[in-house]
Scaffold this active site. Structure first.
Site, PDB file in Angstrom:
ATOM      1  CD  GLU A   1      -0.043 -12.464  -5.412  1.00 15.07           C
ATOM      2  OE1 GLU A   1      -0.425 -12.610  -6.597  1.00 15.07           O
ATOM      3  OE2 GLU A   1       0.387 -11.391  -4.993  1.00 15.07           O
TER       4      GLU A   1
ATOM      5  CG  HIS B   1      25.008 -31.173 -10.483  1.00 17.94           C
ATOM      6  ND1 HIS B   1      26.057 -32.068 -10.566  1.00 17.94           N
ATOM      7  CD2 HIS B   1      24.144 -31.503 -11.478  1.00 17.94           C
ATOM      8  CE1 HIS B   1      25.843 -32.881 -11.587  1.00 17.94           C
ATOM      9  NE2 HIS B   1      24.688 -32.569 -12.160  1.00 17.94           N
TER      10      HIS B   1
ATOM     11  CE  LYS C   1       1.401  -3.988  -2.496  1.00 16.88           C
ATOM     12  NZ  LYS C   1       0.174  -4.042  -3.269  1.00 16.88           N
TER      13      LYS C   1
HETATM   14  O1  PA5 Z   1      -1.872 -11.307  -8.922  1.00 13.74           O
HETATM   15  C1  PA5 Z   1      -1.955 -10.170  -8.479  1.00 13.74           C
HETATM   16  O2  PA5 Z   1      -3.040  -9.593  -8.333  1.00 13.74           O
HETATM   17  C2  PA5 Z   1      -0.717  -9.381  -8.109  1.00 13.74           C
HETATM   18  O3  PA5 Z   1       0.424 -10.147  -8.214  1.00 13.74           O
HETATM   19  C3  PA5 Z   1      -0.577  -8.170  -9.025  1.00 13.74           C
HETATM   20  O4  PA5 Z   1      -0.513  -8.596 -10.350  1.00 13.74           O
HETATM   21  C4  PA5 Z   1       0.670  -7.352  -8.676  1.00 13.74           C
HETATM   22  O5  PA5 Z   1       0.652  -6.980  -7.335  1.00 13.74           O
HETATM   23  C5  PA5 Z   1       0.749  -6.092  -9.547  1.00 13.74           C
HETATM   24  O6  PA5 Z   1      -0.400  -5.327  -9.394  1.00 13.74           O
HETATM   25  P1  PA5 Z   1      -0.763  -4.174 -10.394  1.00 13.74           P
HETATM   26  O7  PA5 Z   1      -0.990  -4.760 -11.733  1.00 13.74           O
HETATM   27  O8  PA5 Z   1      -1.998  -3.562  -9.819  1.00 13.74           O
HETATM   28  O9  PA5 Z   1       0.403  -3.213 -10.419  1.00 13.74           O
END
Ligand code: PA5
Length: 448
Positions: free
Chosen positions: A289, A310, A424
């Site tokens: 990310e 394996h 989304k």
């Molecule tokens: O690293 C990030 O920002 C994302 O992976 C969020 O943690 C994830 O989308 C969850 O978001 P939230 O805590 O707002 O529900």
């Protein structure tokens, strides 16, 4: 005392030392950007000094809440997704007994996770388990609006209220979210749930050392002070000397970028202990990310050895030469066990009799490293003295800081994630969420 160190000798058949050192100036600049908050995404650098500056009052509050939940619950369900769940799961699975029966024996509640998928079967089976157990909930969402945990929480909250009544259910729910905004914050305030705040300046995937990770980790019976102590050691060490020669974070950031520039586009995190599987999942999110954007970035993948030798072993040895491996090498396991002598020796294993299982594992690690280097896969090693809260703390900070330094080498903003919005929007349009009419029209063209 020993500490984590980084060894890149297994990459030197593929890249030269001088190429690594050539990134030193860039790395120095990147640390300055991080510490002076002048780089991209600098509003999200709250994690940098967290370990050394963590408030003792907050640690006390976390431990107190954890102890209440532990007393009341055989099971604690942690509801969250992405950065709001992977850090806690990684640390808990690394440091807890691996079998639920042992957890129970040691007096620790079993921590289960929800909110990270939309599988009907998963939720139904979870509710079935919870019918039989005394349990509590920790619901975590920084934005307070993420669909997956919101659905799971709606189901679990209803179940909890039916099981215990509304008043007792309220005492069994802890919410971790933004200090003022989002649906979860509003709900928590209206229902009077105990709450913890996700700091504004810490993004989800960098939040394991905030209440997001620390409360579930403390519930599992793990010493959060030790975890923070290990992270604080790494925080201090990294800041003292930026040089690739002396600073493991700088070396890791530099080497992986030189390899990337030489078309090694996939990094595979390797472990030799099943308990580290979720460390890999956490790392994949952190790097995927943070770096995968603007058409750039190393693809982070993971394998669990020796199991995956394996399955994926064939590809790693002889498939496309686009990857390098980073091995988390643990020096000391938590316990000791030796291969027994067997008089009949029908399995021909007596040549191993008396040896520690860990020694066999170590030899598998060395053998694999040599075979993979020979086969064209550069090997990097993060040496970790033992699996303890302290060293997992060091490891977390090591990877977090290297991710930031590395993201800046790549010239991306390591702290945003604009790409995760695309699915989304489509999903909301398909589900008929109000306000997504434009997307509905666009999708109609594709779906006919
Ligand atoms: O690293 C990030 O920002 C994302 O992976 C969020 O943690 C994830 O989308 C969850 O978001 P939230 O805590 O707002 O529900």
């Amino acid at each position: 005392m020993e500490h984590i160190n980084f060894d890149y000798s297994g990459a030197l058949n593929f890249i030269e030392e001088k190429e690594i050192l050539s990134l030193q100036d860039k790395i120095n600049e990147n640390y300055e950007k991080i510490y002076n908050k002048t780089g991209r995404g600098s509003d999200f650098l709250g994690w940098v000094n967290l370990p050394s500056s963590f408030s003792t009052d907050l640690i006390g509050k976390i431990e107190k809440t954890a102890s209440v939940l532990r007393t009341k619950s055989e099971v604690v369900v942690v509801v969250g997704i992405g950065g709001s769940y992977l850090g806690a799961r990684a640390v808990i699975e690394a440091l807890s007994p691996q079998f639920n029966l042992l957890k129970k024996k040691q007096g620790n509640p079993v921590v289960l996770f929800a909110g990270f998928n939309i599988s009907e079967d998963y939720h139904n089976e979870l509710l079935q388990v919870l019918n039989e157990k005394e349990y509590s909930l920790i619901v975590i969402s920084k934005s307070g609006t993420t669909t997956e945990p919101a659905i799971a929480f709606r189901l679990l909250r209803r179940h909890l209220e039916e099981k215990y009544g509304v008043d007792e259910a309220r005492k069994r729910i802890v919410a971790i979210t933004d200090k003022e905004k989002g649906a979860l914050k509003q709900l928590a305030t209206e229902e009077g749930y105990e709450t913890f705040v996700v700091p504004d300046d810490v993004g989800g995937r960098f939040s394991v050392l905030t209440p997001v990770g620390l409360l579930p980790i403390a519930v599992a019976g793990i010493d959060i002070k030790e975890l923070l102590k290990g992270a604080a050691y790494m925080e201090k060490t990294v800041a003292v000397d930026y040089s690739v020669k002396n600073n493991p974070v700088s070396a890791y950031a530099a080497v992986r970028n030189v390899l990337y520039q030489k078309d090694k586009h996939v990094e595979i995190l390797v472990n030799y202990m099943p308990r580290l599987h979720y460390i890999t999942e956490w790392w994949k999110q952190l790097y995927g990310e943070s770096e995968g954007k603007e058409g750039k970035g190393i693809f982070p993948a993971g394998v669990d050895f020796t199991a995956d030798l394996h399955s994926m072993g064939q590809y790693l040895q002889e498939g496309m030469r686009i990857m390098f491996e980073t091995v988390i090498s643990i020096k000391q396991p938590k316990t000791e066990l030796r291969v027994p002598e067997d008089e009949a020796n029908l399995d021909n294993l007596n040549y191993l009799a008396g040896k520690r299982i860990h020694e066999v594992n170590e030899k598998a690690e060395i053998a694999t490293r040599l075979a993979h280097i020979e086969g064209g896969v550069p090997n990097l090693t993060v040496n970790v003295p033992a699996v303890s809260a302290y060293y997992i703390g060091e490891l977390i900070y090591f990877f977090e800081m290297a991710c930031a330094v590395s993201g800046y080498i790549l010239d991306v903003n390591p702290f945003d994630q604009p790409g995760v919005e695309a699915y989304k929007k489509n999903m909301f349009a398909l589900l008929g969420k109000p306000g997504f009419d434009e997307e509905v029209e666009k999708l109609k063209k594709h779906l006919g």
